[in-house]
Design an enzyme around this catalytic site. Structure first.
Site, mmCIF file in Angstrom:
data_model
loop_
_atom_site.group_PDB
_atom_site.id
_atom_site.type_symbol
_atom_site.label_atom_id
_atom_site.label_comp_id
_atom_site.label_asym_id
_atom_site.label_seq_id
_atom_site.Cartn_x
_atom_site.Cartn_y
_atom_site.Cartn_z
ATOM 1 N N SER A 154 -66.713 -30.299 10.669
ATOM 2 C CA SER A 154 -65.859 -31.472 10.730
ATOM 3 C C SER A 154 -66.553 -32.645 10.024
ATOM 4 O O SER A 154 -67.365 -32.460 9.117
ATOM 5 C CB SER A 154 -65.575 -31.777 12.208
ATOM 6 O OG SER A 154 -64.636 -32.800 12.327
ATOM 7 N N LYS A 172 -59.963 -33.242 8.567
ATOM 8 C CA LYS A 172 -61.010 -33.047 9.590
ATOM 9 C C LYS A 172 -60.466 -33.354 10.997
ATOM 10 O O LYS A 172 -60.896 -32.733 11.970
ATOM 11 C CB LYS A 172 -62.230 -33.916 9.280
ATOM 12 C CG LYS A 172 -62.908 -33.599 7.937
ATOM 13 C CD LYS A 172 -63.458 -32.186 7.855
ATOM 14 C CE LYS A 172 -64.358 -31.993 6.633
ATOM 15 N NZ LYS A 172 -64.798 -30.606 6.462
#
Ligand code: COA
Length: 283
Positions: A154, A172
Site C-alpha cells: 500500500s 492504494k
C-alpha cells in the site's frame, strides 16, 4: 551472507521449506523483500512483465543460498488473471507450493488531475488494485491449502490528499479496503492478510519521482529516509509466526512521516523543536 542485516535479527532457517510468490519482484523494494526471504530459507518466484528482468533477479537470488531456489517468470501482466494462473502453476510445478504472496506490482507516475486521462487513471488502478485482487485470486488454492499469508503493498498517500497522486492514492485506498475484507473473509480458513505502507524509501524510482530533487529527511520524524531493508524487515515479521495473531493491519514503515501533516512546510520542524528539546525539561 553472514553479514546480512536479516541474519542479525532473524534465525537463518526461519522460512525453511516455504515458497513465496512475488509480483513486481524485479523492482527495487520487492527484490529486497525477496532477498530477505531467500536469506532465511524461503524459495521464491519472481513475477514480472519483463522476462529478462525477472530472470536476472532470480539468478541474483540464486547466489544467496545453495539450498534455496529462485525462479523468474516473465510475460505476466497482473491485469490478466490468466497470466497469473499460468505463473502460479509454473511456481507450484517447479517449487512445489506457495505459502507467502507479495502483491508488489505497481505503476506510478507524477500527474496532476488535469493531465491525467481516464485511461491513465484506470491503468494505475488496474495494475495496483485489480492486479492485487487477481494475484490473490490465482494463489487462493495454495493459500488455503498451506494456511498462507498475503502481503499487499500500500502507501500513505490516501491518508491525506497528496497532489499529483490522485490515481495512486485511489488505488492504494482500494488495496487497504481489499486487504481488510480479505483478512476477515479468509481468516476462518487460516489465511492471514496484511498490507505494508512504505514511506519515503531512498534509492527507489518512487522516491526520485516524488521528491523531485528536494531532500525530505529533515521533515521525517526519525530524520532519515527509509531503506529497502526497513521494508524487508517488516515483511519478515509479518510472514513469520511472531505475527501469527496479526491480520487485517496496515504496517506503516515511514519513520513517522505521515503524521507530519501541515507541519511539513514550517520552520518549526525540526529546527526550532530540536532547540527546545535541548533545554532542561520543565517539571
Ligand atoms: N503522465 C500522465 N499520463 C501518463 C504518464 C505520465 N507520466 N505515463 C503514462 N500515462 C498514461 C498514458 O498516456 C496512457 O494514457 P492515454 O492512453 O490516455 O494516453 C496510460 O497512462 C497508459 O499508459 P501506457 O504506457 O500505455 O500503460 P502501460 O500499461 O504500458 O504502463 C505504467 C503503465 C504506469 C506502468 C507506465 O507508466 C510505466 O512504465 N511507469 C514506470 C514504471 C513504474 O511505474 N514503476 C513503479 C514505480 S513505483
Amino acid at each position: 551472507m553472514s553479514s546480512s542485516p536479516f541474519l542479525r535479527v532473524w534465525q537463518p532457517d526461519l522460512f525453511k521449506d516455504k515458497v513465496a510468490f512475488v509480483t513486481g519482484g524485479s523492482g527495487t523494494i520487492c527484490k529486497r523483500q525477496a532477498e530477505a526471504l531467500v536469506t532465511l530459507g524461503c524459495s521464491v518466484a519472481i513475477i514480472g512483465r519483463n522476462s529478462e528482468k525477472a530472470t536476472a533477479a532470480a539468478s541474483e537470488l540464486n547466489q544467496i543460498r545453495e539450498d534455496v531456489r529462485a525462479i523468474g517468470i516473465g510475460d505476466c501482466d497482473v491485469r490478466k488473471l490468466d497470466d497469473l494462473v499460468r505463473a502460479v502453476k509454473k511456481t507450484v510445478d517447479e517449487l512445489g507450493r506457495i505459502d507467502f504472496v507479495i502483491c508488489g506490482a505497481a505503476g506510478n507516475f507524477i500527474a496532476d488531475f488535469n493531465s491525467l486521462s481516464a485511461n491513465a487513471f484506470k491503468t494505475v488502478v488496474d495494475i495496483d488494485l485489480l492486479g492485487s485482487f487477481n494475484t490473490v485470486k490465482a494463489c487462493y488454492n495454495e493459500l488455503k491449502k498451506n494456511k498462507g499469508v498475503v502481503l499487499f503493498v500500500s502507501a500513505t498517500f490516501h491518508y491525506y490528499g497528496v497532489p499529483f497522486q490522485a490515481h495512486v492514492g485511489a488505488a492504494k485506498a482500494g488495496i487497504d479496503a481489499l486487504s481488510n475484507a480479505l483478512a476477515v473473509e479468509l481468516g476462518p480458513i487460516g489465511v492471514r492478510v496484511n498490507a505494508i505502507a512504505p514511506g519515503a524509501i531512498g534509492n527507489t524510482e518512487g522516491y526520485r519521482k516524488l521528491s523531485s530533487g528536494s531532500p525530505m529527511q529533515k521533515k521525517i520524524p526519525l530524520q532519515k529516509l527509509g531503506s529497502t531493508d526497513d521494508i524487508a524487515q517488516a515483511t519478515i515479521f509479518l510472514f513469520s509466526n511472531a505475527a501469527q495473531y496479526i491480520t487485517g493491519t496496515v504496517q506503516i514503515v515511514d519513520g513517522g512521516f505521515w503524521h507530519m501533516g501541515p507541519l511539513v512546510t514550517t520552520e518549526l520542524y525540526p529546527e526550532q523543536l530540536l532547540k527546545r528539546l535541548a533545554r532542561e525539561p520543565k517539571l
